[in-house]
Design a protein around this motif. Structure first.
Motif, PDB file in Angstrom:
ATOM      1  N   UNK A   3       2.163 -36.553  52.968  1.00  0.00           N
ATOM      2  CA  UNK A   3       2.031 -35.992  51.623  1.00  0.00           C
ATOM      3  C   UNK A   3       1.453 -37.033  50.679  1.00  0.00           C
ATOM      4  N   UNK A   4       0.819 -36.540  49.603  1.00  0.00           N
ATOM      5  CA  UNK A   4       0.191 -37.446  48.629  1.00  0.00           C
ATOM      6  C   UNK A   4       1.280 -38.166  47.842  1.00  0.00           C
ATOM      7  N   UNK A   5       1.153 -39.483  47.770  1.00  0.00           N
ATOM      8  CA  UNK A   5       2.212 -40.269  47.136  1.00  0.00           C
ATOM      9  C   UNK A   5       1.736 -40.971  45.864  1.00  0.00           C
ATOM     10  N   UNK A   6       0.462 -40.823  45.537  1.00  0.00           N
ATOM     11  CA  UNK A   6      -0.058 -41.504  44.355  1.00  0.00           C
ATOM     12  C   UNK A   6      -0.006 -40.570  43.139  1.00  0.00           C
ATOM     13  N   UNK A   7       0.810 -40.935  42.129  1.00  0.00           N
ATOM     14  CA  UNK A   7       1.028 -40.036  40.987  1.00  0.00           C
ATOM     15  C   UNK A   7      -0.271 -39.621  40.282  1.00  0.00           C
ATOM     16  N   UNK A  10      -1.957 -37.066  42.369  1.00  0.00           N
ATOM     17  CA  UNK A  10      -1.224 -35.795  42.343  1.00  0.00           C
ATOM     18  C   UNK A  10      -1.607 -35.010  41.089  1.00  0.00           C
ATOM     19  N   UNK A  13      -5.399 -33.845  41.209  1.00  0.00           N
ATOM     20  CA  UNK A  13      -5.513 -32.764  42.194  1.00  0.00           C
ATOM     21  C   UNK A  13      -4.901 -31.465  41.648  1.00  0.00           C
ATOM     22  N   UNK A  14      -3.773 -31.597  40.954  1.00  0.00           N
ATOM     23  CA  UNK A  14      -3.098 -30.422  40.397  1.00  0.00           C
ATOM     24  C   UNK A  14      -4.019 -29.672  39.444  1.00  0.00           C
ATOM     25  N   UNK A  17      -6.699 -27.814  41.264  1.00  0.00           N
ATOM     26  CA  UNK A  17      -6.187 -26.589  41.892  1.00  0.00           C
ATOM     27  C   UNK A  17      -5.987 -25.499  40.839  1.00  0.00           C
ATOM     28  N   UNK A  18      -5.459 -25.899  39.676  1.00  0.00           N
ATOM     29  CA  UNK A  18      -5.249 -24.925  38.594  1.00  0.00           C
ATOM     30  C   UNK A  18      -6.576 -24.269  38.216  1.00  0.00           C
ATOM     31  N   UNK A  45       0.529 -26.314  34.421  1.00  0.00           N
ATOM     32  CA  UNK A  45       0.932 -27.444  35.272  1.00  0.00           C
ATOM     33  C   UNK A  45       2.454 -27.615  35.284  1.00  0.00           C
TER      34      UNK A  45
ATOM     35  N   UNK B 116       4.311 -49.396  46.841  1.00  0.00           N
ATOM     36  CA  UNK B 116       3.210 -48.446  46.664  1.00  0.00           C
ATOM     37  C   UNK B 116       3.637 -47.001  46.845  1.00  0.00           C
ATOM     38  N   UNK B 117       4.846 -46.693  46.398  1.00  0.00           N
ATOM     39  CA  UNK B 117       5.349 -45.317  46.475  1.00  0.00           C
ATOM     40  C   UNK B 117       5.630 -44.820  45.051  1.00  0.00           C
ATOM     41  N   UNK B 118       5.933 -43.540  44.913  1.00  0.00           N
ATOM     42  CA  UNK B 118       6.254 -43.028  43.575  1.00  0.00           C
ATOM     43  C   UNK B 118       7.627 -43.548  43.151  1.00  0.00           C
ATOM     44  N   UNK B 121      10.354 -41.543  44.652  1.00  0.00           N
ATOM     45  CA  UNK B 121      10.744 -41.936  46.012  1.00  0.00           C
ATOM     46  C   UNK B 121      11.620 -43.189  45.972  1.00  0.00           C
ATOM     47  N   UNK B 143       7.674 -35.540  46.110  1.00  0.00           N
ATOM     48  CA  UNK B 143       7.808 -36.806  46.859  1.00  0.00           C
ATOM     49  C   UNK B 143       9.276 -37.209  46.985  1.00  0.00           C
ATOM     50  N   UNK B 146      10.696 -34.959  49.762  1.00  0.00           N
ATOM     51  CA  UNK B 146      10.277 -35.452  51.081  1.00  0.00           C
ATOM     52  C   UNK B 146      11.069 -36.707  51.468  1.00  0.00           C
ATOM     53  N   UNK B 168       4.963 -26.997  40.902  1.00  0.00           N
ATOM     54  CA  UNK B 168       3.633 -27.585  40.893  1.00  0.00           C
ATOM     55  C   UNK B 168       2.720 -27.188  42.011  1.00  0.00           C
ATOM     56  N   UNK B 169       1.619 -27.902  42.066  1.00  0.00           N
ATOM     57  CA  UNK B 169       0.475 -27.489  42.863  1.00  0.00           C
ATOM     58  C   UNK B 169       0.191 -28.392  44.049  1.00  0.00           C
ATOM     59  N   UNK B 170       0.782 -29.587  44.056  1.00  0.00           N
ATOM     60  CA  UNK B 170       0.531 -30.520  45.157  1.00  0.00           C
ATOM     61  C   UNK B 170       1.861 -30.856  45.827  1.00  0.00           C
TER      62      UNK B 170
END
Lengths: 210, 210
Positions: A3-7, A10, A13-14, A17-18, A45, B116-118, B121, B143, B146, B168-170
């Motif tokens: 899963x994407x972990x970079x805020x 995220x 990308x959100x 998608x919207x 969002x 390097x995580x949120x 997390x 995150x 997960x 959300x979307x992601x």
């Protein structure tokens, strides 16, 4: 689990998608202008609810009034600690704005009890007596929104704008309909929907657009 | 302007209206049991969104696990200050439960940067090291959800239950789908919808049912 972990990713990308979903469900939908687009997309969002494409109403003078007040050390008054929590306070600090939720304070409870009104209403009475420019950010209490309108009618309250998005089944829709009839600069959600999370998201969208 | 000003009356009337709307839009709809009814109706009360009739999923052991943990001084870990703000802390104090949002703390930011995580997390990693029974209340960060599942898989985290309603979307929908496959007692909102306000409302519904 991947899963994407970079805020930052995220969030970016959100919003992609919207826009993609809007293109799909409402082909040809056009936002009035860039700031309205930012506000409505941030509302979506925050809620994942595309109803906000239709129910978020922004009065002609609302964005300018909010920006002008925020540039001039206005105080933001929220009707819940939840709305206050969600607002980007770093940005407000940088602007020299203040922010408070009077509802939970002792003096507010006393005044409410004394007058037989809600604490949300008492908080508006207390705010009205404070110095400085004022923005009301109401995501919960129709009674607070009614009180703001009443006091302004009686010339007992000066304010710059209202983000008026109370959610609920008793008075929420009606209070927002009333606000729409006034000349107070407003951002509202028509009908029952709204909330403290939405109220905070709208203020943040304005802050991020500045 | 005439409007109801008594908070107790406003709440009671709201739940009557909610039942009336359910009768209208979903004749014959039956809640599985009384607690589920309270949870779903409070979700609707908070959001004015009747989608929660269909998308709120409560695992068989969730309510018992939550109630048992709350009766035994569990700590509630939220992923946002907004969710924490919305929870009835008076009730939690009375039960001797603790509640915290580690996400905004300095040590969490450091750990997140280092790995390097949120921050969401990192907050789960820090929570895992704390003593006592644990309930995670997540309304924002897939995150975090997960991470809870990962750490529990690795037997690095003990917990009683998760209120898992990231919006959300992601990753939001996907993270909740994953949670549904585990044996962790859960309350989730299927799909994109959810939020910090909803997370708080669900915990409050459990508290008011006790």
């Amino acid at each position: 689990m991947q899963y994407i972990k970079n805020p930052m990713m995220i969030e970016e990308k959100s919003f992609e998608i919207i826009q993609g979903i809007i293109d799909e469900i409402r082909p040809g939908y056009e936002f009035k202008n860039e700031v309205e687009e930012k506000i409505i997309k941030r509302a979506i969002h925050t809620t994942a609810d595309f109803d906000y494409l239709d129910i978020l109403k922004i009065s002609d003078t609302a964005v300018n009034s909010l920006v002008d007040a925020l540039k001039n050390n206005a105080t933001i008054y929220t009707d819940t600690n939840m709305a206050l929590s969600g607002i980007n306070k770093k940005r407000l600090d940088d602007l020299g704005c203040k922010y408070k939720c009077l509802v939970a304070q002792e003096q507010t409870a006393s005044l409410a009890k004394e007058k037989g009104i809600t604490r949300s209403m008492a908080a508006v009475e207390i705010a009205a007596k404070e110095e400085g420019r004022k923005i009301f950010v109401l995501g919960n209490a129709p009674t607070a929104l009614y009180k703001v309108m009443e006091m302004r009618n009686l010339e007992k309250l000066n304010l710059d704008a209202v983000v008026g998005v109370p959610v609920g089944f008793v008075g929420a829709a009606e209070s927002k309909d009333e606000l729409e009839k006034t000349d107070i600069p407003f951002i509202i959600s028509k009908g029952r929907k709204g909330g403290s999370n939405l109220a905070a998201a709208i203020i943040n969208a304005i802050l991020y657009s500045m």
